[in-house]
Design a protein around this motif. Structure first.
Motif, PDB file in Angstrom:
ATOM      1  N   ILE A  63      -3.841   4.593   6.031  1.00 29.15           N
ATOM      2  CA  ILE A  63      -3.054   4.189   4.859  1.00 29.15           C
ATOM      3  C   ILE A  63      -1.965   3.194   5.257  1.00 29.15           C
ATOM      4  CG2 ILE A  63      -1.355   5.044   3.178  1.00 29.15           C
ATOM      5  CD1 ILE A  63      -3.243   7.537   2.921  1.00 29.15           C
ATOM      6  N   LEU A  64      -1.291   3.450   6.372  1.00 29.73           N
ATOM      7  CA  LEU A  64      -0.268   2.504   6.833  1.00 29.73           C
ATOM      8  C   LEU A  64      -0.908   1.181   7.258  1.00 29.73           C
ATOM      9  CD1 LEU A  64       2.234   4.758   8.810  1.00 29.73           C
ATOM     10  CD2 LEU A  64       2.438   3.855   6.487  1.00 29.73           C
ATOM     11  N   ALA A  65      -2.108   1.255   7.835  1.00 25.86           N
ATOM     12  CA  ALA A  65      -2.811   0.020   8.206  1.00 25.86           C
ATOM     13  C   ALA A  65      -3.102  -0.818   6.965  1.00 25.86           C
ATOM     14  CB  ALA A  65      -4.101   0.352   8.950  1.00 25.86           C
ATOM     15  N   ALA A  66      -3.519  -0.147   5.880  1.00 26.08           N
ATOM     16  CA  ALA A  66      -3.791  -0.856   4.619  1.00 26.08           C
ATOM     17  C   ALA A  66      -2.504  -1.451   4.037  1.00 26.08           C
ATOM     18  CB  ALA A  66      -4.438   0.094   3.619  1.00 26.08           C
ATOM     19  N   LEU A  67      -1.406  -0.714   4.152  1.00 31.78           N
ATOM     20  CA  LEU A  67      -0.125  -1.203   3.645  1.00 31.78           C
ATOM     21  C   LEU A  67       0.278  -2.489   4.362  1.00 31.78           C
ATOM     22  CD1 LEU A  67       2.522  -0.865   1.994  1.00 31.78           C
ATOM     23  CD2 LEU A  67       3.379   0.541   3.893  1.00 31.78           C
ATOM     24  N   PHE A  68       0.236  -2.467   5.693  1.00 28.32           N
ATOM     25  CA  PHE A  68       0.665  -3.634   6.468  1.00 28.32           C
ATOM     26  C   PHE A  68      -0.270  -4.830   6.268  1.00 28.32           C
ATOM     27  CE2 PHE A  68       2.383  -0.265   9.572  1.00 28.32           C
ATOM     28  CZ  PHE A  68       3.558  -0.157   8.833  1.00 28.32           C
ATOM     29  N   GLU A  69      -1.549  -4.540   6.052  1.00 27.10           N
ATOM     30  CA  GLU A  69      -2.515  -5.630   5.876  1.00 27.10           C
ATOM     31  C   GLU A  69      -2.341  -6.352   4.544  1.00 27.10           C
ATOM     32  OE1 GLU A  69      -7.363  -6.382   5.543  1.00 27.10           O
ATOM     33  OE2 GLU A  69      -6.605  -4.404   6.178  1.00 27.10           O
ATOM     34  N   HIS A  70      -2.026  -5.586   3.487  1.00 30.70           N
ATOM     35  CA  HIS A  70      -2.043  -6.164   2.140  1.00 30.70           C
ATOM     36  C   HIS A  70      -0.650  -6.460   1.571  1.00 30.70           C
ATOM     37  CE1 HIS A  70      -6.392  -5.691   1.620  1.00 30.70           C
ATOM     38  NE2 HIS A  70      -6.266  -4.567   2.304  1.00 30.70           N
ATOM     39  N   HIS A  71       0.402  -5.939   2.190  1.00 27.40           N
ATOM     40  CA  HIS A  71       1.757  -6.227   1.697  1.00 27.40           C
ATOM     41  C   HIS A  71       2.126  -7.660   2.070  1.00 27.40           C
ATOM     42  CE1 HIS A  71       5.996  -5.822   0.816  1.00 27.40           C
ATOM     43  NE2 HIS A  71       5.801  -4.580   0.371  1.00 27.40           N
ATOM     44  N   PRO A  72       2.712  -8.423   1.159  1.00 25.04           N
ATOM     45  CA  PRO A  72       2.987  -9.840   1.446  1.00 25.04           C
ATOM     46  C   PRO A  72       4.163 -10.088   2.382  1.00 25.04           C
ATOM     47  CG  PRO A  72       3.817  -9.260  -0.729  1.00 25.04           C
ATOM     48  CD  PRO A  72       3.049  -8.070  -0.230  1.00 25.04           C
ATOM     49  N   TYR A  73       5.088  -9.137   2.513  1.00 25.00           N
ATOM     50  CA  TYR A  73       6.298  -9.392   3.291  1.00 25.00           C
ATOM     51  C   TYR A  73       6.028  -9.370   4.793  1.00 25.00           C
ATOM     52  CZ  TYR A  73       9.387  -8.841  -0.798  1.00 25.00           C
ATOM     53  OH  TYR A  73      10.034  -8.989  -1.994  1.00 25.00           O
ATOM     54  N   GLU A  74       6.836 -10.157   5.529  1.00 23.33           N
ATOM     55  CA  GLU A  74       6.779 -10.137   6.991  1.00 23.33           C
ATOM     56  C   GLU A  74       7.242  -8.781   7.520  1.00 23.33           C
ATOM     57  OE1 GLU A  74       8.510 -12.773  10.756  1.00 23.33           O
ATOM     58  OE2 GLU A  74       9.527 -12.848   8.813  1.00 23.33           O
ATOM     59  N   GLU A  75       8.315  -8.252   6.955  1.00 26.16           N
ATOM     60  CA  GLU A  75       8.818  -6.919   7.306  1.00 26.16           C
ATOM     61  C   GLU A  75       8.625  -6.017   6.092  1.00 26.16           C
ATOM     62  OE1 GLU A  75       9.829  -5.923  10.127  1.00 26.16           O
ATOM     63  OE2 GLU A  75      10.319  -7.762  11.239  1.00 26.16           O
ATOM     64  N   VAL A  76       7.837  -4.969   6.264  1.00 27.40           N
ATOM     65  CA  VAL A  76       7.519  -4.070   5.149  1.00 27.40           C
ATOM     66  C   VAL A  76       8.508  -2.906   5.151  1.00 27.40           C
ATOM     67  CG1 VAL A  76       5.778  -2.614   4.082  1.00 27.40           C
ATOM     68  CG2 VAL A  76       5.090  -4.693   5.302  1.00 27.40           C
ATOM     69  N   ALA A  77       9.215  -2.725   4.040  1.00 27.59           N
ATOM     70  CA  ALA A  77      10.113  -1.574   3.902  1.00 27.59           C
ATOM     71  C   ALA A  77       9.308  -0.398   3.342  1.00 27.59           C
ATOM     72  CB  ALA A  77      11.261  -1.921   2.964  1.00 27.59           C
ATOM     73  N   TYR A  78       9.331   0.718   4.058  1.00 24.32           N
ATOM     74  CA  TYR A  78       8.583   1.889   3.582  1.00 24.32           C
ATOM     75  C   TYR A  78       9.195   3.161   4.163  1.00 24.32           C
ATOM     76  CZ  TYR A  78       6.303   2.341   8.149  1.00 24.32           C
ATOM     77  OH  TYR A  78       6.055   2.531   9.489  1.00 24.32           O
ATOM     78  N   GLU A  79       8.891   4.281   3.516  1.00 25.87           N
ATOM     79  CA  GLU A  79       9.330   5.595   3.985  1.00 25.87           C
ATOM     80  C   GLU A  79       8.129   6.545   3.920  1.00 25.87           C
ATOM     81  OE1 GLU A  79      12.577   6.924   1.429  1.00 25.87           O
ATOM     82  OE2 GLU A  79      12.794   4.833   0.799  1.00 25.87           O
ATOM     83  N   VAL A  80       7.994   7.402   4.926  1.00 25.35           N
ATOM     84  CA  VAL A  80       6.984   8.459   4.905  1.00 25.35           C
ATOM     85  C   VAL A  80       7.694   9.790   5.097  1.00 25.35           C
ATOM     86  CG1 VAL A  80       4.984   9.477   6.043  1.00 25.35           C
ATOM     87  CG2 VAL A  80       5.115   7.006   5.757  1.00 25.35           C
ATOM     88  N   THR A  81       7.516  10.710   4.169  1.00 24.77           N
ATOM     89  CA  THR A  81       8.136  12.038   4.261  1.00 24.77           C
ATOM     90  C   THR A  81       7.070  13.120   4.139  1.00 24.77           C
ATOM     91  OG1 THR A  81       8.576  11.985   1.873  1.00 24.77           O
ATOM     92  CG2 THR A  81      10.366  11.304   3.327  1.00 24.77           C
ATOM     93  N   THR A  82       7.347  14.264   4.725  1.00 26.29           N
ATOM     94  CA  THR A  82       6.451  15.416   4.622  1.00 26.29           C
ATOM     95  C   THR A  82       6.925  16.309   3.490  1.00 26.29           C
ATOM     96  OG1 THR A  82       5.983  15.338   6.993  1.00 26.29           O
ATOM     97  CG2 THR A  82       5.488  17.393   5.850  1.00 26.29           C
ATOM     98  N   LEU A  83       5.994  16.707   2.616  1.00 27.96           N
ATOM     99  CA  LEU A  83       6.342  17.491   1.438  1.00 27.96           C
ATOM    100  C   LEU A  83       6.158  18.989   1.682  1.00 27.96           C
ATOM    101  CD1 LEU A  83       4.680  15.305  -1.367  1.00 27.96           C
ATOM    102  CD2 LEU A  83       6.981  15.132  -0.381  1.00 27.96           C
ATOM    103  N   ALA A  84       6.863  19.789   0.919  1.00 25.79           N
ATOM    104  CA  ALA A  84       6.738  21.243   1.010  1.00 25.79           C
ATOM    105  C   ALA A  84       5.504  21.737   0.257  1.00 25.79           C
ATOM    106  CB  ALA A  84       7.986  21.917   0.450  1.00 25.79           C
TER     107      ALA A  84
END
Length: 364
Positions: free
Chosen positions: A211-232
């Motif tokens: 999923i992160l690979a897909a995000l970095f491949e398709h997001h247009p920005y040079e630096e991608v702002a993102y957060e990943v959290t674990t849910l209860a």
């Protein structure tokens, strides 16, 4: 087909991310890029199992239990583990172990026990914790749909019987590129404001890498702002053990006879009978005493597992019957499950069910 390609197929059934922290799963011996000429499926990988693979000209062993559990500091052939590993390496045979990854799969070990016993309306007994994660990212409005679709395709946004699930809210992002930047939008040295969409999606922890690979491949920005959290939240499709129902009630003695016959058990060690009918049955292949409380809480009439110690039988407290049929016996059909799965996924490929008996326990 390479070892790595076979591994990817197995991980569709039982992602390695499902495995317990103490376990040792995945490719244990061999080169992931090696071409596979045939697969031998076994419950345990021992010397005589490697001999069987050699005799049948198969160079990949798919094993339920890992032959290497603790770290090996020397491989000199001084014990059965080292001798097995040495023989496999000498004969260019790869060993892949699946163990608790398959235990925690909804289509894995415990599902197979339920099928053998004829249980219906099955569900996971102990859902695994911290298996659901959430991705939050910020995308220019014009690119939001494209990036979301790429994330959906990678597996994000699947919730139960629904797919392509997300939450979006629009706002304004800001950034100032420095002289080393190559901004898609904005000018170096000047603060830029951009209309963006904040997108939130949940996903299974086993899919984070893709999923992160897909995000970095398709997001247009040079630096991608993102957060990943674990849910209860818990995923009801991942976890240890299962509980289901018999089609028709049985007396306790009739069920124990049914259990003994269907599971080819030489003996059933059990707690005190309650003299009540059996309808709900919980199962957990392998050492399952840790789930006695969960089985009681779920309303099981009988809990089928293995390796129960003397004092642990007291925990039944006449609320249910604990039935210990043996470690091997609870997991014996696992290799059949894997052969059936691989045969469907890789038809016209040499996949063999091991004929070797690996149960270390004998009955007199």
């Amino acid at each position: 087909m390479t070892v790595n390609e076979v591994a990817r197929i197995l991980e569709q059934l039982a992602p390695l991310g499902y495995a317990e922290d103490f376990d040792n799963v995945g490719l244990l011996v061999g080169n992931s890029g090696m071409e596979v000429n045939g697969i031998l499926v076994t419950l345990d990988t021992l010397e005589h199992v490697v001999d069987e693979a050699i005799e049948k000209h198969l160079n990949l062993i798919v094993s339920f239990h890992p032959i290497i559990f603790a770290g090996l500091k020397k491989i000199t052939g001084r014990n059965y583990v080292e001798r097995t590993v040495l023989k496999a390496i000498k004969n260019d045979i790869a060993i892949y172990a699946i163990h608790t990854a398959l235990d925690n799969s909804i289509s894995g070990v415990n599902h197979k026990i339920c099928k053998v016993l004829g249980l219906t309306n099955t569900r996971i007994l102990i859902p695994q914790k911290e298996t659901i994660k959430k991705l939050v990212t910020y995308i220019p409005v014009a690119n939001a749909t494209k990036v979301k679709n790429a994330l959906f395709k990678a597996g994000a946004g699947a919730i139960g019987n629904y797919s392509d699930c997300s939450f979006s809210v629009e706002g304004t992002g800001s950034f100032k590129p420095n002289e080393k930047a190559q901004p898609v939008k904005g000018t170096i040295g000047e603060i830029h404001f951009e209309k963006e969409t904040q997108v939130s999606l949940t996903f299974s922890k086993s899919e984070e890498k893709q999923i992160l690979a897909a995000l970095f491949e398709h997001h247009p920005y040079e630096e991608v702002a993102y957060e990943v959290t674990t849910l209860a939240n818990t995923d009801q499709n991942i976890g240890m053990g299962m509980i289901g129902e018999l089609e028709n009630n049985m007396s306790e003695t009739d069920f124990l006879n049914h259990l003994k016959e269907k599971m080819n058990a030489a003996v059933v060690r059990h707690s005190e009978l309650r003299n009540k009918d059996v309808k709900k049955v919980a199962v957990l292949g392998g050492s399952g005493a840790f789930a006695i409380g969960a089985a009681k809480a779920a309303g099981a009439d009988v809990f089928v597992t293995a390796d129960v110690k003397y004092h642990e039988f007291y925990q039944a407290e006449k609320q249910m019957v604990i039935a210990d049929i043996g470690h091997f016996e609870t997991e014996q059909f696992t290799k059949n499950l894997l052969v059936d799965y691989l045969t469907k996924k890789i038809p016209n490929f040499a996949i063999h069910l091991s004929e070797s008996i690996t149960n270390p326990i004998k009955y007199f």
